[in-house]
Design an enzyme around this catalytic site. Sequence first.
Site, short mmCIF file in Angstrom:
data_model
loop_
_atom_site.label_atom_id
_atom_site.label_comp_id
_atom_site.label_asym_id
_atom_site.label_seq_id
_atom_site.Cartn_x
_atom_site.Cartn_y
_atom_site.Cartn_z
N HIS A 1 33.75 27.84 63.29
CA HIS A 1 34.55 26.63 64.26
C HIS A 1 33.79 25.56 64.04
CE1 HIS A 1 31.04 28.37 66.62
NE2 HIS A 1 30.69 27.18 66.87
P1 TYD Z 1 30.13 31.16 69.67
O1 TYD Z 1 29.75 29.63 69.84
O2 TYD Z 1 31.71 31.42 69.27
O3 TYD Z 1 29.16 31.90 68.81
P2 TYD Z 1 28.76 31.54 67.17
O4 TYD Z 1 29.27 30.16 66.65
O5 TYD Z 1 27.35 31.81 67.15
O6 TYD Z 1 29.44 32.72 66.29
O7 TYD Z 1 29.92 32.04 71.11
C1 TYD Z 1 30.10 33.33 71.35
C2 TYD Z 1 30.32 33.61 72.57
O8 TYD Z 1 29.13 33.25 73.65
C3 TYD Z 1 31.49 32.88 73.09
O9 TYD Z 1 32.25 33.64 73.94
C4 TYD Z 1 30.93 31.79 73.94
C5 TYD Z 1 29.52 32.45 74.36
N1 TYD Z 1 28.53 31.15 74.62
C6 TYD Z 1 28.00 30.95 75.96
O10 TYD Z 1 28.48 31.21 76.84
N2 TYD Z 1 27.07 29.82 76.07
C7 TYD Z 1 26.63 29.21 74.71
O11 TYD Z 1 25.80 28.30 74.78
C8 TYD Z 1 27.32 29.59 73.52
C9 TYD Z 1 26.76 28.97 72.27
C10 TYD Z 1 28.09 30.60 73.67
#
Ligand code: TYD
Length: 136
Positions: A52
Amino acid sequence: MPLKNCQIINLPKISDPRGNLSFIEGGQHVPFDIQRVYYLYDVPGGSDRGSHAHKTLHQFIVAMSGSFDVVLDDGKEKKRFHLNRPYNGLYVYPMMWRDLDNFSSGAVCMVLASSHYSEDDYIRDYSQFLSLANKS
Ligand code: TYD
């Protein structure tokens, strides 16, 4: 914003026979105020994270333990960074598509972020990212 704004930053390292110490101050060692810290751990072998971009969020990524790669893409070019030292971190400017892969066993990925969590700041569709990135 071009990829060259995203660079490895060397952090202070206080070497000590009792164990080394590094530190990070917002606005000093990273070019933003730190509003949030999150971390990835227990990442199964072969797993990928990220996929993303963020519209406005600045981030700083540190391999606190073990190693992993971060691939950044500004819509024009891509660059792979290998993070494997707790006294180095990668500054990630907004509007960078990122993929994290190649996690070693036991890796811990700590991320410092410039604002609180907001799903509205995410771009999770690559073609939408490309059209926004190539407009700016
Ligand atoms: P995401 O940022 O998509 O993970 P990555 O980029 O590390 O693969 O986040 C995964 C899930 O965690 C998503 O449902 C949102 C949640 N999340 C939070 O609730 N708070 C946060 O600070 C972060 C980074 C993610």
